[in-house]
Design a protein around this motif. Structure first.
Motif, PDB file in Angstrom:
ATOM      1  N   ALA A 119       0.852  -1.201   0.000  1.00  0.00           N
ATOM      2  CA  ALA A 119       0.000   0.000   0.000  1.00  0.00           C
ATOM      3  C   ALA A 119       0.886   1.249   0.000  1.00  0.00           C
ATOM      4  CB  ALA A 119      -0.921   0.000   1.219  1.00  0.00           C
TER       5      ALA A 119
ATOM      6  N   LYS B  11      -4.873   1.657  -0.948  1.00  0.00           N
ATOM      7  CA  LYS B  11      -4.911   0.362  -0.282  1.00  0.00           C
ATOM      8  C   LYS B  11      -4.167  -0.703  -1.085  1.00  0.00           C
ATOM      9  CE  LYS B  11      -9.432   0.747  -0.068  1.00  0.00           C
ATOM     10  NZ  LYS B  11     -10.873   0.524   0.237  1.00  0.00           N
TER      11      LYS B  11
ATOM     12  N   ALA C 285      -8.055   5.036  -0.597  1.00  0.00           N
ATOM     13  CA  ALA C 285      -8.734   5.167   0.689  1.00  0.00           C
ATOM     14  C   ALA C 285      -9.448   6.511   0.732  1.00  0.00           C
ATOM     15  CB  ALA C 285      -7.720   5.057   1.825  1.00  0.00           C
TER      16      ALA C 285
END
Length: 553
Positions: free
Chosen positions: A283, A301, A307
Motif C-alpha cells: 500500500a 490500499k 482510501a
C-alpha cells in the motif's frame, strides 16, 4: 474616543516619554492593550503597559507609570490618570472624548465594527457537509449557524470568504442509503446497516413516482436510478432546509467529481513523487505521524483502490488550485483525527500546514421540561434542523446555537428559548433593539428629530449609566476583531447581551423623552443620538449572527 484610539494615544505618549529620556522605544508593543476595569470606580479604562515594558526599558514600573500618567493627563480627551498598585494606569476620559464613540458609531452606520484584519485574504470555509443520506441533525445544525456567523465575521474583517458544502455523494454510505430506499419502496424494514425514519419511505415514494417502472428494472439499473434520483432529492431537501435557516452556500462541491474527473488519480501520482508518501505492505502511506497523527494513513490500499483520505487530499489540492489562502474545515466531535491528517496532506502537497485550519464542534442536546428530547417524528432516532426550527423558530435556534463556544457541548432549553421574557437571551437582545426603534418612532411622533450627529452636544452625556453604555458600544470593533481572529462568533452574541443590559440600565436611570409636549432640550437630543448608536450596534451585531433585528415585538 474609542478603545483603539485610546490605545494609540497611550502608545504615542509612551514613545514620547521614553524618547525624552533616551530610553529604547522598541520595547513597546505594536498595539497597547487597554481594557475596561472590572470595578467602574477604577476608571473608564486601564492598561498595564508600564509593568509590561519597564524592566526592558531599565525603569521601575511605578516610576514609568507615574511619568506616563503625567504625560497623558495633559492630552486632549483625557480627564484624569491614576497610578495603582505596582504600575497600573487607570484612565478616565473627558465627556466630549467619550461622546466621540457615539459619533463614530453613527457616522459609520452599518460599517461600524468592521475592520481590515484579513483584507485581501481568500478563505474557503467548509462547514455542515452532512452526508446526503438524511435530514441535517443537530450537530450539522450547530455548524450551519456557527459556520455562517463565522463567515460573516471574517468578511467583516475584510476576508473574501467562500462558503462551501462538500457533498459526499461517493462511498459506502451512499450504497447503504440506496439499499434503504429500495427497502422502503418495497415496504420492507431498513437493512441492518441502513437508514431508518419516515423520510426514507417518503423519498422512496418520490423515486417511484418519478420513475414508475423502476422496481422492474435490472438490479444494477434500479440501484443507479435510486442513487441518482434519491440522492438528488435528499440533497435538494438539505439545501432548502439550510436556505430556510438563513445559511446559503456559494459552492456545493461534489465528492464524486474528484473521482470521475481523475483528480484523485492525478493527486496520488503527484504524491508518489513526494517523500511524504511511501510504499509498504503493498500500500501507499501518508507520513501523517510527522504532524501529530497517531499513525500513518493509507492513501492507496493494497488492492489498488484509493482510501477515503485520497479524496480529502485531492479536495484540498483543488481548493488551493482555486486560489484560497486559508482553508477552514468545520468538523464534528468525532473528527479530531482529521486535524493531523489534513495538515499532513497540506505538507505532502508542498504547502505550509498552516493553510489548513480545523475547528471541532461538540455535541448539542435538547432539553424540555428538564428532560432530554431525543426523538424526531420524521428522522426516527435523531433530532433534525427542521425539528428545532419548528419548536422555536429560526432566530432563537440560530442564536442559541451560536452563543456558546463550539469547544463545549451545549444544552438547548426549549422552554427557555421559547419564552418572551428577559430570561431568554435572544428575546432580551431583540427586545432591546425593538425598544430603541420604538423610542425613535415616539420621538418623531412628538415632533422631535435627533438631527445630524455633528450638531449634538454629546459632552452632556455625563451620567454614570450613559458612560457605561457608551464604553460598551466602544468595545464592538474589538469584539468583532477578536471573534474573527479566534474563530469564535459566540463572542458577538455574548457582547450583544452586555449591550442590551447596559441599555436597559441606562433607560431605567435616564429619561430620554420629556413628558407631555415639552420642548426637547440639548440633553434629549444627545440621548437620542446615544440611543440610535445603541440600536445601530445591536443591528450590526445581530446581522453578524444572521439573526433578525425586529423593530416591533
Amino acid at each position: 474616543m474609542t478603545p483603539a484610539a485610546l490605545a494609540e494615544l497611550v502608545r504615542n505618549t509612551a514613545v514620547d516619554v521614553l524618547s525624552a529620556r533616551g530610553l529604547d522605544t522598541s520595547v513597546l508593543p505594536e498595539t497597547v492593550t487597554v481594557e475596561r476595569p472590572r470595578k467602574p470606580e477604577h476608571g473608564d479604562y486601564a492598561t498595564n503597559l508600564a509593568m509590561q515594558v519597564a524592566k526592558k526599558a531599565g525603569v521601575a514600573p511605578r516610576d514609568l507609570a507615574t511619568l506616563l500618567a503625567e504625560a497623558l493627563t495633559s492630552q486632549d480627551g483625557i480627564d484624569s490618570v491614576d497610578v495603582a498598585g505596582p504600575g497600573f494606569l487607570n484612565l478616565r476620559l473627558a465627556a466630549d472624548a467619550q461622546g466621540q464613540i457615539v459619533r463614530e458609531a453613527l457616522e459609520a452606520g452599518a460599517d461600524y465594527g468592521t475592520g481590515e484584519l484579513y483584507s485581501g485574504l481568500k478563505v474557503n470555509l467548509e462547514f455542515v457537509s452532512a452526508n446526503p443520506t438524511g435530514p441535517i441533525h443537530l450537530g450539522g445544525t450547530r455548524w450551519a449557524a456557527v459556520g455562517d456567523a463565522l463567515g460573516r465575521v471574517l468578511s467583516a474583517q475584510g476576508a473574501e470568504v467562500t462558503r462551501e458544502y462538500y457533498f459526499n455523494d461517493a462511498g459506502a454510505q451512499i450504497d447503504r442509503f440506496v439499499r434503504s430506499l429500495i427497502a422502503g419502496a418495497k415496504g420492507e424494514p431498513a437493512p441492518e446497516d441502513g437508514y431508518g425514519g419516515d423520510y426514507i419511505a417518503e423519498i422512496a415514494g418520490q423515486v417511484v413516482e418519478a420513475e414508475p417502472g423502476v422496481m422492474e428494472q435490472p438490479e444494477d439499473e434500479r440501484n443507479e436510478t435510486f442513487r441518482r434520483i434519491g440522492v438528488g432529492l435528499m440533497f435538494e431537501e438539505i439545501k432548502q432546509s439550510l436556505t430556510d435557516f438563513g445559511t446559503v452556500f456559494d459552492v456545493y462541491f461534489h465528492e464524486d467529481s474528484l473521482h470521475t474527473s481523475g483528480q484523485v488519480e492525478q493527486c496520488v501520482e503527484q504524491l508518489k513523487a513526494s517523500d511524504h508518501l511511501y510504499a509498504a505492505d503493498g500500500a501507499w502511506w501518508l507520513r501523517s505521524t510527522e504532524y501529530g497523527d497517531d499513525k500513518d494513513r493509507v492513501v492507496i490500499k493494497s488492492d489498488g483502490d484509493p482510501a477515503y483520505i485520497a479524496g480529502d487530499i485531492a479536495y484540498l489540492r483543488d481548493k488551493r488550485s482555486r486560489g484560497f489562502d486559508l482553508c477552514i474545515y468545520m468538523l464534528g466531535a468525532d473528527h479530531h483525527g482529521y486535524i493531523a491528517r489534513l495538515k499532513a496532506a497540506a505538507a505532502a502537497l508542498g504547502d505550509d500546514p498552516a493553510v489548513v485550519e480545523v475547528l471541532i464542534g461538540q455535541l448539542v442536546n435538547l432539553v424540555r421540561d428538564g428532560k432530554p428530547v431525543r426523538m424526531s417524528k420524521r428522522a426516527g432516532t435523531v433530532v433534525t434542523l427542521e425539528d428545532l426550527v419548528e419548536a422555536v423558530g429560526v432566530d432563537a435556534a440560530r442564536y442559541s446555537l451560536i452563543r456558546s463556544s463550539v469547544d463545549s457541548a451545549v444544552d438547548i432549553d426549549l422552554d427557555l428559548i421559547s419564552k418572551r421574557t428577559n430570561e431568554n437571551p435572544v428575546f432580551y437582545v431583540q427586545y432591546a433593539h425593538a425598544r430603541l426603534s420604538s423610542l425613535q418612532r415616539n420621538a418623531t411622533s412628538l415632533g422631535i428629530e435627533r438631527g445630524a450627529v455633528e450638531n449634538a452636544d454629546l459632552s452632556l452625556l455625563t451620567h454614570e449609566r450613559e458612560g457605561d453604555l457608551i464604553r460598551t458600544l466602544g468595545e464592538f470593533p474589538r469584539v468583532v476583531r477578536s471573534a474573527a481572529e479566534l474563530r469564535e462568533p459566540h463572542r458577538v452574541a455574548r457582547y450583544l447581551e452586555d449591550v442590551a443590559s447596559a441599555y436597559h440600565k441606562f433607560y431605567d436611570a435616564c429619561r430620554v423623552l420629556q413628558p407631555g409636549d415639552d420642548q426637547a432640550n440639548p440633553l434629549t437630543i444627545a440621548r437620542l443620538q446615544l440611543c440610535e448608536a445603541t440600536r445601530q450596534v445591536l443591528a450590526n451585531g445581530l446581522g453578524l449572527l444572521g439573526v433578525s433585528a425586529p423593530e416591533q415585538m
